[in-house]
Every structure is written in C-alpha cells, then in structure tokens.
Design an enzyme around this catalytic site. Sequence first.
Site, PDB file in Angstrom:
ATOM      1  N   ARG A  57      15.922 -29.944  -6.076  1.00 25.58           N
ATOM      2  CA  ARG A  57      16.309 -29.174  -4.976  1.00 25.58           C
ATOM      3  C   ARG A  57      15.247 -27.995  -5.020  1.00 25.58           C
ATOM      4  NH1 ARG A  57      22.401 -27.724  -6.102  1.00 25.58           N
ATOM      5  NH2 ARG A  57      21.862 -26.268  -4.633  1.00 25.58           N
ATOM      6  N   ASP A  67      25.485 -18.293 -23.549  1.00 26.28           N
ATOM      7  CA  ASP A  67      26.872 -18.068 -23.076  1.00 26.28           C
ATOM      8  C   ASP A  67      27.770 -19.257 -23.812  1.00 26.28           C
ATOM      9  OD1 ASP A  67      26.200 -16.260 -21.234  1.00 26.28           O
ATOM     10  OD2 ASP A  67      26.632 -17.444 -19.497  1.00 26.28           O
ATOM     11  N   ASP A  88      28.217 -22.185 -23.010  1.00 22.61           N
ATOM     12  CA  ASP A  88      28.978 -23.006 -22.295  1.00 22.61           C
ATOM     13  C   ASP A  88      28.514 -24.453 -22.105  1.00 22.61           C
ATOM     14  OD1 ASP A  88      26.573 -22.369 -20.986  1.00 22.61           O
ATOM     15  OD2 ASP A  88      27.530 -21.498 -18.889  1.00 22.61           O
ATOM     16  N   ARG A 116      28.740 -15.925 -17.248  1.00 22.87           N
ATOM     17  CA  ARG A 116      29.002 -16.169 -15.770  1.00 22.87           C
ATOM     18  C   ARG A 116      30.321 -16.839 -15.639  1.00 22.87           C
ATOM     19  NH1 ARG A 116      24.731 -17.576 -11.823  1.00 22.87           N
ATOM     20  NH2 ARG A 116      23.412 -16.563 -13.159  1.00 22.87           N
ATOM     21  N   ASP A 123      22.884 -25.973 -18.748  1.00 23.55           N
ATOM     22  CA  ASP A 123      23.752 -27.001 -18.015  1.00 23.55           C
ATOM     23  C   ASP A 123      22.581 -27.408 -16.925  1.00 23.55           C
ATOM     24  OD1 ASP A 123      24.111 -24.436 -17.280  1.00 23.55           O
ATOM     25  OD2 ASP A 123      25.280 -24.915 -15.802  1.00 23.55           O
ATOM     26  N   GLY A 125      17.770 -19.464 -17.998  1.00 17.87           N
ATOM     27  CA  GLY A 125      17.634 -18.138 -18.768  1.00 17.87           C
ATOM     28  C   GLY A 125      16.948 -18.282 -20.086  1.00 17.87           C
ATOM     29  N   THR A 175      21.723 -21.887 -24.641  1.00 18.58           N
ATOM     30  CA  THR A 175      22.471 -21.080 -23.853  1.00 18.58           C
ATOM     31  C   THR A 175      22.959 -19.780 -24.708  1.00 18.58           C
ATOM     32  OG1 THR A 175      24.870 -20.649 -22.833  1.00 18.58           O
ATOM     33  CG2 THR A 175      24.275 -22.721 -23.759  1.00 18.58           C
TER      34      THR A 175
HETATM   35  N1  LIG Z   1      12.928 -26.777 -16.050  1.00 20.54           N
HETATM   36  C1  LIG Z   1      13.360 -26.338 -14.926  1.00 20.54           C
HETATM   37  N2  LIG Z   1      12.544 -26.048 -13.897  1.00 20.54           N
HETATM   38  C2  LIG Z   1      12.611 -25.366 -12.737  1.00 20.54           C
HETATM   39  N3  LIG Z   1      13.924 -25.036 -12.403  1.00 20.54           N
HETATM   40  C3  LIG Z   1      14.998 -24.891 -13.389  1.00 20.54           C
HETATM   41  C4  LIG Z   1      14.419 -25.825 -14.624  1.00 20.54           C
HETATM   42  N4  LIG Z   1      15.562 -25.662 -15.510  1.00 20.54           N
HETATM   43  C5  LIG Z   1      16.452 -25.136 -14.646  1.00 20.54           C
HETATM   44  N5  LIG Z   1      16.285 -24.730 -13.566  1.00 20.54           N
HETATM   45  C6  LIG Z   1      16.869 -23.876 -12.531  1.00 20.54           C
HETATM   46  O1  LIG Z   1      17.724 -23.080 -13.216  1.00 20.54           O
HETATM   47  C7  LIG Z   1      19.279 -23.046 -13.017  1.00 20.54           C
HETATM   48  C8  LIG Z   1      19.881 -22.636 -14.208  1.00 20.54           C
HETATM   49  O2  LIG Z   1      19.452 -23.465 -15.276  1.00 20.54           O
HETATM   50  P1  LIG Z   1      20.116 -23.616 -16.755  1.00 20.54           P
HETATM   51  O3  LIG Z   1      19.314 -24.446 -17.419  1.00 20.54           O
HETATM   52  O4  LIG Z   1      21.602 -23.822 -16.414  1.00 20.54           O
HETATM   53  O5  LIG Z   1      19.966 -22.104 -17.249  1.00 20.54           O
HETATM   54  P2  LIG Z   1      20.869 -20.850 -17.376  1.00 20.54           P
HETATM   55  O6  LIG Z   1      22.289 -21.477 -17.727  1.00 20.54           O
HETATM   56  O7  LIG Z   1      20.244 -20.147 -18.177  1.00 20.54           O
HETATM   57  O8  LIG Z   1      20.874 -20.320 -15.663  1.00 20.54           O
HETATM   58  C9  LIG Z   1      19.296 -24.509 -12.648  1.00 20.54           C
HETATM   59  O9  LIG Z   1      20.486 -24.914 -11.801  1.00 20.54           O
HETATM   60  C10 LIG Z   1      18.020 -24.855 -12.072  1.00 20.54           C
HETATM   61  O10 LIG Z   1      18.017 -24.485 -10.759  1.00 20.54           O
HETATM   62  O1  LIG Z   2      18.359 -13.954 -15.818  1.00 21.18           O
HETATM   63  P1  LIG Z   2      19.042 -14.033 -14.581  1.00 21.18           P
HETATM   64  O2  LIG Z   2      18.840 -14.806 -13.684  1.00 21.18           O
HETATM   65  O3  LIG Z   2      19.523 -12.645 -14.079  1.00 21.18           O
HETATM   66  O4  LIG Z   2      20.564 -14.675 -15.382  1.00 21.18           O
HETATM   67  C1  LIG Z   2      21.785 -14.081 -15.881  1.00 21.18           C
HETATM   68  C2  LIG Z   2      22.599 -15.060 -16.272  1.00 21.18           C
HETATM   69  O5  LIG Z   2      22.339 -15.730 -17.667  1.00 21.18           O
HETATM   70  C3  LIG Z   2      23.114 -16.122 -18.004  1.00 21.18           C
HETATM   71  O6  LIG Z   2      23.357 -15.344 -19.449  1.00 21.18           O
HETATM   72  C4  LIG Z   2      23.382 -17.653 -18.521  1.00 21.18           C
HETATM   73  O7  LIG Z   2      22.374 -17.641 -19.638  1.00 21.18           O
HETATM   74  P2  LIG Z   2      22.480 -18.926 -20.519  1.00 21.18           P
HETATM   75  O8  LIG Z   2      22.237 -20.318 -19.854  1.00 21.18           O
HETATM   76  O9  LIG Z   2      21.460 -18.782 -21.708  1.00 21.18           O
HETATM   77  O10 LIG Z   2      23.779 -18.905 -21.176  1.00 21.18           O
HETATM   78  C5  LIG Z   2      24.564 -15.886 -17.265  1.00 21.18           C
HETATM   79  O11 LIG Z   2      25.678 -15.306 -18.153  1.00 21.18           O
HETATM   80  C6  LIG Z   2      24.051 -14.982 -16.336  1.00 21.18           C
HETATM   81  O12 LIG Z   2      24.853 -14.599 -15.295  1.00 21.18           O
HETATM   82 MG   LIG Z   3      23.595 -22.137 -17.451  1.00 22.99          MG
END
Ligand SMILES: Nc1ncnc2c1ncn2[C@@H]1O[C@H](COP(=O)(O)OP(=O)(O)O)[C@@H](O)[C@H]1O
Ligand SMILES: O=P(O)(O)OC[C@H]1O[C@](O)(COP(=O)(O)O)[C@@H](O)[C@@H]1O
Ligand SMILES: [Mg+2]
Length: 373
Positions: free
Chosen positions: A92, A153, A155, A197, A129, A19, A151
Amino acid sequence: MPDATLSPIRRIAISTGGGDAPGLNAVIRAATLAAHRRGWEIIGIRDGYDGLLRPENYPQGGTLTLTPERVEGLASMGGTLLGSTNKGNPFRFPVRDVGGTLREVDRSKQLLDAFKRMRIDALVAVGGDGSLTIADGLAEQGLRVVGVPKTIDNDLDRTFTTFGFDTAVSFATDCIDRLHATAASHHRIIVVEVMGRYAGWIALHAGMAASAHAILLPELPFDIDAVAETIAGREAMGEAYSIVVVAEGAMPRDGHRSLRAAAEAGHAERLGGIGEQVANALAAATGKDARCVVLGHLLRGGSPSAFDRTAALRFGAAAVRALADGHSGVMVALAFPDVNLVPLADVAGRIKCVRLDGDTIQTARDLGICLGD
Ligand SMILES: Nc1ncnc2c1ncn2[C@@H]1O[C@H](COP(=O)(O)OP(=O)(O)O)[C@@H](O)[C@H]1O
Ligand SMILES: O=P(O)(O)OC[C@H]1O[C@](O)(COP(=O)(O)O)[C@@H](O)[C@@H]1O
Ligand SMILES: [Mg+2]
C-alpha cells in the site's frame, strides 16, 4: 514444514520496519554473525524497504553490506543501524498523484524484482504487526522469509513477549517512581501518559511495578468519576497525592481515542493527548492541582535491557537457523524456555491485547489499583 527441495542460500537480506525498539541492533548483530558462520553474505536494507523502493533517496546506496566488523558493539545500542519507517508498506505504497492527492499502490512486485536483481535468496523481516503482515504477504508471493517480532507495546500474538517491551517498562517504572516524590511533596495528581496504541501492556506493567493508584487501558474504557473517587478516597485516608498511568489509546466510556493526526494514505493514525484530558478532568472533579507527563518516544530510546538483548540475539540467530533448515513464512517466537517457529499467517493482522480476565489485571485489582471501571 521445511522445504528440502529449496536451492542453497548464498545471500540474505535483513530489514527493520515500523517504530524502532531497543534490541533491533542486537537482532542485526546476531543474524549477521550467524549468516557469516554459514558462509552466507548478508545485506541490510535501509529504512524498511525504502532502500530498494526509493533508490533516488539513497545516493550512497539503499543497502548496507553487513560484516562481523560492521556489527561489532551493536548489541547494546538502541535504535537500528538500518533505519526504519512506518510509512512505506510495499503493498500500500503512498504515491502523490498530479493533483497532489496521496493514494496507495501495490509495489510488492517491484520489491520482489529488486530482490531477484540483487540475488537475494531470503529475507529476515524484523518488525511489529504491520511489518510481519507485509512479510507474510511477501512469503505468499514466493519469497523465502522469516519474521522476527519487535514491539515495545508487546501487542504481538503467538510469542510470550518481544524485545523492546522490557526496556520500555523498566524506563517507565523508573520515571513513575520518581514522580511519586514530587507528587507527594506538592499534594498533586500526576498523570503519566505512556505509549500503547491498542494494547495497554506498558501502562499495566509499569503502573503496577511503580505502585500507581489508577491505570487506564485501551482495553477498558474508563469512567473518570471512578478515578476521581479513588483519589478522594486516598485524600480521606490522609494520602494527598495520586499517580494515574494512562495508555495513549485509553478512552472514556462515552468518548473516543484521542487523535493527534488521522490516518492517511501510507500511515496509521497518530494518538496522544489523553493524559492532558484526564489531568484536566481530574483537576475539575477533585479541585486538586494536576499535571501531565508524557513519556512518549523516550520509551523507545536507550540501551536494551539484558532481557531484551538476549531475546533479540536469540531471535536473530534463530531466524538464520530457520532459513538454513528450509523454513519460510514463519516467525521466531519466545516459548519459554525455547525459541520456536510459528506461521506468519497466524500473526499477521492480529493484535495481542490485555486480557481483562487475566491474572495481571486481577493482581492490579487485588493491589487496590483503580482501573477506571
Ligand atoms: N519494512 C517496512 N517498510 C516500509 N513500511 C513498513 C515496513 N514495516 C512496516 N511498515 C509500515 O509501518 C506500519 C507499522 O508497522 P509495524 O511493524 O506494525 O510497527 P509499529 O507497530 O511500530 O507501528 C505498517 O503498517 C506499515 O505501513
Ligand atoms: O513513532 P510514531 O510513528 O509516533 O509511533 C508511535 C507508536 O508506536 C507505538 O509505540 C508502537 O510501537 P511498537 O510497534 O514498537 O509497539 C505505539 O504505541 C505508538 O502509537
Ligand atoms: Mg504495530
């Protein structure tokens, strides 16, 4: 330990994943300027790694050459110049087979081949993460990678905080401040649902800063009767309105998280709806009028706060310095007053939740805020 035997860097890439969070553009700006100072080229990959893994979607090219001119004025802008995705984990990767079912395949080798083909010597991977777990996997396969934590969040473990959180909390605080006046005027309960989340940092910090009367967190399953009692207690004292802040991942003691959409190949579950449930339950339990306001993606928008800009600029520059010093498989982290490096492996697959014995929770209790227990 930095590796002194590594070949010199000429060209690096940067990607933003997961995000979006206010401050991503500031990281891109700082990394670009720091790379140029060292005589390196820097390219941005569009939409996480999609720019390289789904070239058919990018007729204009899946990467963007970053120059000092291109990143001018970027530090104050929300979002990410490069685009982002939370649907394309290269380990994945979602693929639809002939029958129409989605399944996940490992496309990390193709990604590493694309890096080689484009003569990219190292990667700055910015994300949460999920993105940092991907970055750790790429580092394990031999790519030179430095991660940057983002993030809203808050987290992510091993860093005091990340950019994005301060902006999100400030905006939520402002919204809740405004809701006090209308809730008081109508003698209502207003439930405010915020993102969060699995970790309730936004709800806890914004709820405390804006004097909410109850805060419900994913870390502490709640008893709706305890919240209703707090509201009744306020009523008895002549306070006919209440503000309840709920993290989207909060759940009742005997229930479960409120899902908007279940997880499927390629992306995580989508939460939401708990605010409305809490508002309905409180209206039924107290006989009062209740409304629900969902702040949702508004929390991601807007210009980053000065704190988030500074953190993001420091992270972007520190990531380039770490690569120049021969580091890989590490994440830049805020360890006041400095930025330091921690192993990506210590961050990957972990989430920093609100500690129930931490001082912030204790402060909320001392302020008389109901935590639903
Ligand atoms: N660089 C990337 N390219 C494609 N997919 C990604 C990438 N980074 C993250 N993702 C996908 O998005 C999910 C959420 O990523 P994350 O970095 O934890 O962001 P958020 O916490 O905002 O959801 C990951 O588990 C992965 O499946
Ligand atoms: O844009 P989406 O896919 O609706 O994502 C929403 C999710 O993004 C989050 O804000 C996590 O984003 P961050 O990784 O920036 O903390 C969660 O709290 C929420 O569930
Ligand atoms: Mg995340």
